[in-house]
Design an enzyme around this catalytic site. Structure first.
Site, PDB file in Angstrom:
ATOM      1  N   ASP A 268       0.863  -1.186   0.000  1.00 23.29           N
ATOM      2  CA  ASP A 268       0.000   0.000   0.000  1.00 23.29           C
ATOM      3  C   ASP A 268       0.891   1.224   0.000  1.00 23.29           C
ATOM      4  O   ASP A 268       2.010   1.194   0.499  1.00 23.29           O
ATOM      5  CB  ASP A 268      -0.913   0.028   1.226  1.00 23.29           C
ATOM      6  N   CYS A 306      -1.737   2.687 -22.032  1.00 27.43           N
ATOM      7  CA  CYS A 306      -2.661   2.516 -20.904  1.00 27.43           C
ATOM      8  C   CYS A 306      -4.099   2.546 -21.411  1.00 27.43           C
ATOM      9  O   CYS A 306      -4.449   3.357 -22.263  1.00 27.43           O
ATOM     10  CB  CYS A 306      -2.443   3.617 -19.869  1.00 27.43           C
ATOM     11  N   CYS A 308      -6.807   2.969 -19.335  1.00 28.15           N
ATOM     12  CA  CYS A 308      -7.720   3.550 -18.346  1.00 28.15           C
ATOM     13  C   CYS A 308      -8.614   4.609 -18.991  1.00 28.15           C
ATOM     14  O   CYS A 308      -8.345   5.091 -20.092  1.00 28.15           O
ATOM     15  CB  CYS A 308      -6.947   4.138 -17.166  1.00 28.15           C
ATOM     16  N   CYS A 311      -6.795   7.860 -20.126  1.00 30.13           N
ATOM     17  CA  CYS A 311      -5.978   7.741 -21.333  1.00 30.13           C
ATOM     18  C   CYS A 311      -6.821   7.481 -22.578  1.00 30.13           C
ATOM     19  O   CYS A 311      -6.453   7.899 -23.683  1.00 30.13           O
ATOM     20  CB  CYS A 311      -4.938   6.642 -21.148  1.00 30.13           C
ATOM     21  N   HIS A 337      -5.725   7.371 -13.428  1.00 29.93           N
ATOM     22  CA  HIS A 337      -4.592   6.875 -14.216  1.00 29.93           C
ATOM     23  C   HIS A 337      -3.480   6.307 -13.333  1.00 29.93           C
ATOM     24  O   HIS A 337      -2.985   5.196 -13.586  1.00 29.93           O
ATOM     25  CB  HIS A 337      -4.007   7.966 -15.111  1.00 29.93           C
TER      26      HIS A 337
END
Length: 377
Positions: A268, A306, A308, A311, A337
């Site tokens: 994390d 990418c 996402c 993008c 992103h």
């Protein structure tokens, strides 16, 4: 039917592993990156956004949720999953790192740690039993024990005394919530500063307690990259192989790659969302600063490799405009992103481990971040 807490390894490649951890709110495929939702939300994004980019588990902060809105209020709402509408697994840290970061506002004793709220100055006491109670009210899938994260530079005598107390606190946490008590899992946290013998002692003592997983704590606290990697590679393989291993609060893409290479399963860090809000974005070619003038008329996607939403939909020029206009949408699009980048990294790692090509996968990231790679094994 899978049992809650069951951890199954599916493949290994060197020390790197891929597997599945079963929780009350579903499976978590490892290696995994956990977006940080400090106060119950991941900054800048909604649960639907997280689901769309493939997040499998998020992290909540016990200290902050205890102070506001209060763990008992969350419990009356049905727990954190009902409160924030995230239906997948949640891990909560014990709040120890935040409390110890308060420095002059806290006092440590065998009983626990007394501190003053950063919100209103009110006095509070976190005992091992208290942090377990708070996390049970939050009803997180994975609870962390209370530990003392010693500051970087602490001498060996202090670190050794702290370690013994942290171990006693860990046992008290487990006594407050014995193994198999319910659907909440509990992880122990190994400490020991930057002294390898103390790290080994911590692992030896904690593994005698029946925790569902084990974390490496006390890293990324001001040390050099070389020091962090030295402790990581020395201690990670010593953690029980049949339990999930969690590297807390770390870090950069290359930190995660090296963690996986050392045998870590869970990560994390606030870096992807914090950097998103500052305009620093991760791409397949390395980091870029979207604030720069060179992107003012750049009609290309942020990262052509990418997939996402950001993008697929918007140009670098538009993202730069949003940032300079201080539009809230900038935080959301940038965060979507950056989180996708980190989640794609661990997804690719899982595939590479399964195919036996993780060394090649790691070398790709070493090439993207050569200066950082020079400080790592």
């Amino acid at each position: 039917m899978a049992t809650i807490g069951e951890f199954t390894l599916h493949a290994t490649d060197g020390k790197a592993r891929t597997g599945v951890l079963q929780t009350a709110h579903g499976p978590v495929r490892t290696p995994i990156f956990m977006p940080v939702g400090t106060v119950g939300s991941v900054k800048g994004v909604a649960p639907d956004d997280l689901d769309a980019i493939g997040a499998e588990i998020i992290l909540g902060n016990t200290y902050h949720l205890y102070l506001r809105p209060g763990d008992e209020l969350v419990a009356r709402r049905g727990g954190l999953h009902e409160f924030n509408a995230w239906r997948k697994p949640i891990l909560t840290d014990s709040g120890g790192f935040q409390v110890f970061s308060l420095s002059g506002l806290r006092r440590i004793s065998e009983e626990g740690v007394e501190f003053r709220s950063h919100l209103d100055g009110s006095k509070h006491l976190f005992t091992p039993e208290k942090v377990v109670s708070i996390q049970r009210n939050l009803n997180s899938d994975i609870m962390m024990v209370l530990d003392e994260c010693v500051p970087y530079g602490a001498d060996k005598d202090y670190t050794a005394r702290s370690l013994k107390m942290t171990t006693r606190w860990a046992q008290r946490c487990r006594d407050a919530y014995p193994a198999g008590s319910g659907g909440n899992l509990m992880f122990g946290i190994t400490q020991g500063g930057f002294f390898k013998d103390l790290r080994e002692e911590s692992i030896g003592e904690l593994t005698r307690i029946d925790f569902d997983g084990f974390a490496l704590g006390g890293l990324s606290v001001g040390e050099s990259k070389t020091e962090m990697m030295d402790i990581l590679y020395h201690t990670a393989p010593m953690l029980p192989a049949h339990k999930p291993r969690y590297l807390m609060g770390v870090g950069t893409p290359l930190d995660i790659i090296n963690g996986i290479n050392a045998g870590i399963d869970m990560f994390d860090c606030v870096l992807p969302t914090r950097n998103a809000r500052n305009g620093t974005l991760y791409t397949s070619a390395g980091k870029i600063n979207i604030k720069r003038r060179e992107f003012a008329e750049d009609d290309g996607p942020l990262d052509p490799n990418c997939s996402c939403y950001t993008c697929r939909t918007f140009s670098r020029a538009y993202l730069r405009h949003l940032f300079h206009a201080q539009e809230i949408l900038s935080y959301r699009l940038n965060s979507i992103h950056n989180l996708t980048y980190f989640l794609d990294l661990v997804r690719g790692a899982r595939e590479a481990i399964a195919q036996g090509t993780f060394a090649e996968y790691k070398s790709r990231y070493d090439a993207i971040y050569p200066q950082e790679a020079a400080l790592c094994p």
